[in-house]
Write a protein that holds these residues in place. Structure first.
Motif, short mmCIF file in Angstrom:
data_model
loop_
_atom_site.label_atom_id
_atom_site.label_comp_id
_atom_site.label_asym_id
_atom_site.label_seq_id
_atom_site.Cartn_x
_atom_site.Cartn_y
_atom_site.Cartn_z
N ASP A 14 39.78 36.55 46.75
CA ASP A 14 40.18 37.74 47.49
C ASP A 14 40.49 38.87 46.53
O ASP A 14 40.89 38.65 45.38
N CYS A 15 40.27 40.07 47.00
CA CYS A 15 40.46 41.27 46.19
C CYS A 15 41.23 42.30 47.01
O CYS A 15 41.09 42.38 48.23
N GLY A 16 42.04 43.09 46.34
CA GLY A 16 42.64 44.24 46.99
C GLY A 16 43.79 43.93 47.91
O GLY A 16 44.03 44.65 48.87
N ILE A 17 44.56 42.86 47.62
CA ILE A 17 45.76 42.60 48.42
C ILE A 17 46.76 43.75 48.24
O ILE A 17 47.47 44.12 49.17
N ALA A 24 40.00 45.79 41.74
CA ALA A 24 39.85 44.47 42.37
C ALA A 24 38.71 44.44 43.41
O ALA A 24 37.78 43.64 43.29
N PRO A 25 38.73 45.33 44.42
CA PRO A 25 37.59 45.33 45.35
C PRO A 25 36.26 45.61 44.64
O PRO A 25 35.23 45.07 45.02
N ALA A 26 36.33 46.44 43.60
CA ALA A 26 35.10 46.69 42.83
C ALA A 26 34.57 45.37 42.26
O ALA A 26 33.37 45.11 42.28
N MET A 142 42.42 38.60 42.93
CA MET A 142 42.19 39.65 41.94
C MET A 142 43.17 40.80 42.11
O MET A 142 43.29 41.37 43.21
N HIS A 143 43.81 41.14 41.01
CA HIS A 143 44.79 42.22 40.97
C HIS A 143 44.52 43.11 39.75
O HIS A 143 43.68 42.80 38.92
N SER A 211 44.42 27.23 41.30
CA SER A 211 44.81 28.47 41.95
C SER A 211 45.20 29.48 40.87
O SER A 211 46.01 29.16 40.00
N PHE A 212 44.61 30.67 40.94
CA PHE A 212 44.79 31.64 39.86
C PHE A 212 44.92 33.05 40.40
O PHE A 212 44.32 33.40 41.42
N THR A 213 45.68 33.86 39.67
CA THR A 213 45.70 35.30 39.89
C THR A 213 45.21 35.96 38.61
O THR A 213 45.72 35.65 37.53
N PHE A 214 44.24 36.85 38.72
CA PHE A 214 43.77 37.62 37.57
C PHE A 214 44.31 39.04 37.69
O PHE A 214 44.18 39.66 38.75
N GLU A 215 44.91 39.52 36.61
CA GLU A 215 45.27 40.93 36.50
C GLU A 215 44.21 41.57 35.61
O GLU A 215 44.12 41.27 34.42
#
Length: 258
Positions: A14-17, A24-26, A142-143, A211-215
């Motif tokens: 997911d992107c753009g939370i 992120a959406p890009a 994605m952040h 489970s991951f978050t990317f900055e």
């Protein structure tokens, strides 16, 4: 659905939370294009042969639309108790909800909402993942910004029990080798700050153990206002990380089957 695919595993991106994190959406759209046009690329072929891919390009569409005034973070929901608008969707999941690092105050940037999954956006994602938890093995959110590859937990200083740190370490090393760019890695709470109610911790607790978050880019020069000229490199950095981790997850799950 063919029977041969009944057991096919899946990944979710997911992107753009957070509305203002435009890179992120890009990336989500970049990834869709990459996967659909680079079918000759062996790594992508391996990933697509072994995994279905669910992509949510903009998790917070109302907030994103509103950010054409640029720095808005939350969604645009109206509160019963306050004239202030919006909930931080990444504080709205049921993982140590609204403890230290979130706020019950609707006017703050990190307002957790009235209760977990009070928001239609977070509830829709949670419902989808609950109903696909047997197949989804890899969750990626994605952040931006700060160039970090994070894994659970963010909501507590407790350690998650698996090998996610080794996966992100390798991804960070590859980004550094190919793009000379530094990405820090580690658990969210120890690498950035305590942040309860996040989607990655919630997914992990649901049983999605990778489970991951990317900055994504950058480290503060432009911050949320990353110029369009940086998009392709930022997306390529994230792509290396996604491919590295996805291939590792596939390998691990195949090893555990045999």
């Amino acid at each position: 659905m063919h029977s041969s695919h009944m057991n096919k595993k899946a990944m979710w991106i997911d992107c753009g939370i957070h509305a203002r994190e435009w890179i992120a959406p890009a990336f989500c759209l970049w990834f869709v294009q990459y996967v659909s046009t680079f079918s000759l690329n062996q790594e992508i072929t391996d990933i697509m042969d072994n995994m279905d891919v669910y992509i949510l390009p903009v998790m917070n569409p109302d907030g994103y639309h509103y950010t054409w005034n640029r720095m808005w973070r939350k969604n645009r929901s109206v509160s019963k108790s306050s004239k202030c608008i919006g909930v931080d969707l990444n504080r709205n999941f049921d993982a140590n909800w609204c403890t230290e690092g979130a706020s019950h105050e609707p006017c703050t940037e990190i307002y957790c909402g009235a209760f977990p999954e009070s928001e239609p956006e977070s509830q829709a994602v949670a419902n989808f993942l609950r109903s696909h938890k047997d197949s989804v093995q890899l969750y990626l959110s994605m952040h931006s910004y700060s160039q970090m590859l994070l894994f659970p937990y963010s909501c507590t200083l407790d350690e998650a029990e698996n090998h996610n740190d080794l996966m992100v370490q390798e991804a960070a090393q590859l980004i550094r080798r190919h793009y000379r760019n530094i990405y820090k890695y580690g658990s969210g709470s120890k690498t950035i700050y305590l942040a309860p109610g996040g989607s990655d911790d919630w997914a992990y607790n649901l049983g999605i153990k990778y489970s991951f978050t990317f900055e994504l880019q950058d480290r503060g020069r432009y911050g949320f206002l990353l110029p369009p000229s940086h998009i392709s490199r930022a997306c390529n950095e994230a792509l290396i990380a996604v491919k590295t981790i996805a291939l590792k997850v596939i390998k691990k799950t195949q090893a555990s089957k045999s």
